[in-house]
Design a protein around this motif. Structure first.
Motif, mmCIF file in Angstrom:
data_model
loop_
_atom_site.group_PDB
_atom_site.id
_atom_site.type_symbol
_atom_site.label_atom_id
_atom_site.label_comp_id
_atom_site.label_asym_id
_atom_site.label_seq_id
_atom_site.Cartn_x
_atom_site.Cartn_y
_atom_site.Cartn_z
ATOM 1 N N ILE A 62 -0.702 -3.464 6.242
ATOM 2 C CA ILE A 62 -0.081 -3.271 4.929
ATOM 3 C C ILE A 62 -1.182 -2.802 3.996
ATOM 4 C CG2 ILE A 62 1.075 -4.358 2.974
ATOM 5 C CD1 ILE A 62 2.395 -6.273 4.922
ATOM 6 N N GLU A 63 -0.993 -1.607 3.420
ATOM 7 C CA GLU A 63 -1.977 -1.061 2.495
ATOM 8 C C GLU A 63 -1.470 -1.233 1.072
ATOM 9 O OE1 GLU A 63 -3.429 3.322 1.382
ATOM 10 O OE2 GLU A 63 -4.016 2.700 3.411
ATOM 11 N N LEU A 64 -2.306 -1.833 0.235
ATOM 12 C CA LEU A 64 -1.981 -2.066 -1.171
ATOM 13 C C LEU A 64 -3.027 -1.391 -2.047
ATOM 14 C CD1 LEU A 64 -1.401 -5.926 -0.969
ATOM 15 C CD2 LEU A 64 0.346 -4.162 -0.939
ATOM 16 N N GLU A 65 -2.610 -0.978 -3.228
ATOM 17 C CA GLU A 65 -3.554 -0.461 -4.209
ATOM 18 C C GLU A 65 -3.937 -1.587 -5.148
ATOM 19 O OE1 GLU A 65 -2.606 3.226 -6.096
ATOM 20 O OE2 GLU A 65 -1.526 3.935 -4.347
ATOM 21 N N PHE A 79 -3.192 -6.431 -8.019
ATOM 22 C CA PHE A 79 -2.574 -5.485 -7.111
ATOM 23 C C PHE A 79 -1.567 -4.648 -7.884
ATOM 24 C CE2 PHE A 79 -4.122 -8.853 -4.364
ATOM 25 C CZ PHE A 79 -4.862 -8.099 -3.471
ATOM 26 N N LYS A 80 -1.751 -3.336 -7.840
ATOM 27 C CA LYS A 80 -0.933 -2.414 -8.618
ATOM 28 C C LYS A 80 0.498 -2.390 -8.076
ATOM 29 C CE LYS A 80 -2.872 1.561 -9.590
ATOM 30 N NZ LYS A 80 -3.611 2.816 -9.418
ATOM 31 N N THR A 90 3.575 3.506 -7.338
ATOM 32 C CA THR A 90 2.665 2.931 -6.356
ATOM 33 C C THR A 90 3.449 2.605 -5.099
ATOM 34 O OG1 THR A 90 1.347 1.966 -8.109
ATOM 35 C CG2 THR A 90 1.039 1.074 -5.913
ATOM 36 N N LEU A 91 2.957 3.077 -3.999
ATOM 37 C CA LEU A 91 3.629 2.821 -2.730
ATOM 38 C C LEU A 91 2.888 1.750 -1.948
ATOM 39 C CD1 LEU A 91 4.387 6.474 -1.599
ATOM 40 C CD2 LEU A 91 5.939 4.870 -2.698
ATOM 41 N N VAL A 92 3.637 0.887 -1.337
ATOM 42 C CA VAL A 92 3.089 -0.060 -0.380
ATOM 43 C C VAL A 92 3.303 0.581 0.977
ATOM 44 C CG1 VAL A 92 3.320 -2.346 0.631
ATOM 45 C CG2 VAL A 92 3.647 -2.043 -1.829
ATOM 46 N N VAL A 93 2.233 0.802 1.706
ATOM 47 C CA VAL A 93 2.316 1.490 2.985
ATOM 48 C C VAL A 93 2.233 0.462 4.106
ATOM 49 C CG1 VAL A 93 1.257 3.225 4.463
ATOM 50 C CG2 VAL A 93 1.230 3.529 1.987
ATOM 51 N N SER A 108 13.893 -2.350 1.059
ATOM 52 C CA SER A 108 13.411 -1.528 -0.046
ATOM 53 C C SER A 108 11.958 -1.878 -0.367
ATOM 54 C CB SER A 108 14.277 -1.742 -1.283
ATOM 55 O OG SER A 108 14.104 -3.062 -1.770
ATOM 56 N N THR A 109 11.299 -0.968 -1.054
ATOM 57 C CA THR A 109 9.921 -1.205 -1.482
ATOM 58 C C THR A 109 9.858 -2.366 -2.460
ATOM 59 O OG1 THR A 109 9.466 1.143 -1.190
ATOM 60 C CG2 THR A 109 7.897 -0.095 -2.492
ATOM 61 N N GLN A 110 10.883 -2.494 -3.321
ATOM 62 C CA GLN A 110 10.906 -3.589 -4.282
ATOM 63 C C GLN A 110 10.965 -4.940 -3.574
ATOM 64 O OE1 GLN A 110 13.031 -0.956 -4.454
ATOM 65 N NE2 GLN A 110 12.248 0.130 -6.227
ATOM 66 N N LEU A 111 11.798 -5.048 -2.551
ATOM 67 C CA LEU A 111 11.896 -6.301 -1.801
ATOM 68 C C LEU A 111 10.590 -6.604 -1.081
ATOM 69 C CD1 LEU A 111 13.674 -8.676 -0.946
ATOM 70 C CD2 LEU A 111 14.483 -7.282 0.960
ATOM 71 N N LEU A 112 9.972 -5.577 -0.516
ATOM 72 C CA LEU A 112 8.688 -5.767 0.158
ATOM 73 C C LEU A 112 7.623 -6.210 -0.843
ATOM 74 C CD1 LEU A 112 7.005 -5.624 2.730
ATOM 75 C CD2 LEU A 112 6.635 -3.194 2.250
#
Length: 145
Positions: A62-65, A79-80, A90-93, A108-112
């Motif tokens: 899991i990549e976070l900014e 964490f952005k 900002t994407l969580v990869v 969804s990205t929001q749930l993640l």
């Protein structure tokens, strides 16, 4: 012998990439794998930011900014998109798995992001200290004589 349901259309990536739920991710052991730094010394603002890669014992990443904010008495890692509001998207990869819900649909990205904030970060209580330890913050702090 493995059988496939021929009534369904298969995507090769669905076969090669494991499908995991958030509960599956919670059961794995997570650790800090990489820290990357982006710093533009030409710009006037002193915002230090980068990416962090969290890896599980099952090779899911899991990549976070992140960014470092100076609160006046400490340098705080945020964490952005999770703890810090961002202007740009900002994407969580996630690499190594497709994250699905109990209905076998991608989440969804929001749930993640909510799961990362409420579950993953508490599993890694010293993550901010580890990020700071991998940076030489003396290079980014100015002191007056």
């Amino acid at each position: 012998m493995q059988f496939f349901d021929l009534s369904q259309q298969f995507n090769l990536s669905n076969i090669l990439v494991p499908r995991k739920t958030l509960d599956d991710l919670k059961e794995q052991h997570w650790f800090l794998s990489k820290v990357r730094v982006e710093y533009n010394c030409i710009q006037e603002h002193d915002i230090l930011q980068g990416q962090v890669v969290l890896k599980s014992n099952q090779n899911i990443e899991i990549e976070l900014e992140w960014q470092i904010v100076d609160t006046g008495h400490e340098l705080q890692v945020l964490f952005k998109g999770i703890e810090a509001i961002t202007v740009d998207e900002t994407l969580v990869v996630v690499k190594g798995a497709q994250i699905i819900d109990e209905n076998n649909c991608p989440i969804s990205t929001q749930l993640l992001s909510l799961w990362i904030d409420g579950t993953l970060l508490p599993l890694l209580p010293h993550i901010r200290q580890e990020i700071k330890a991998r940076l030489n913050l003396w290079d980014y702090v100015e002191y007056e004589d």
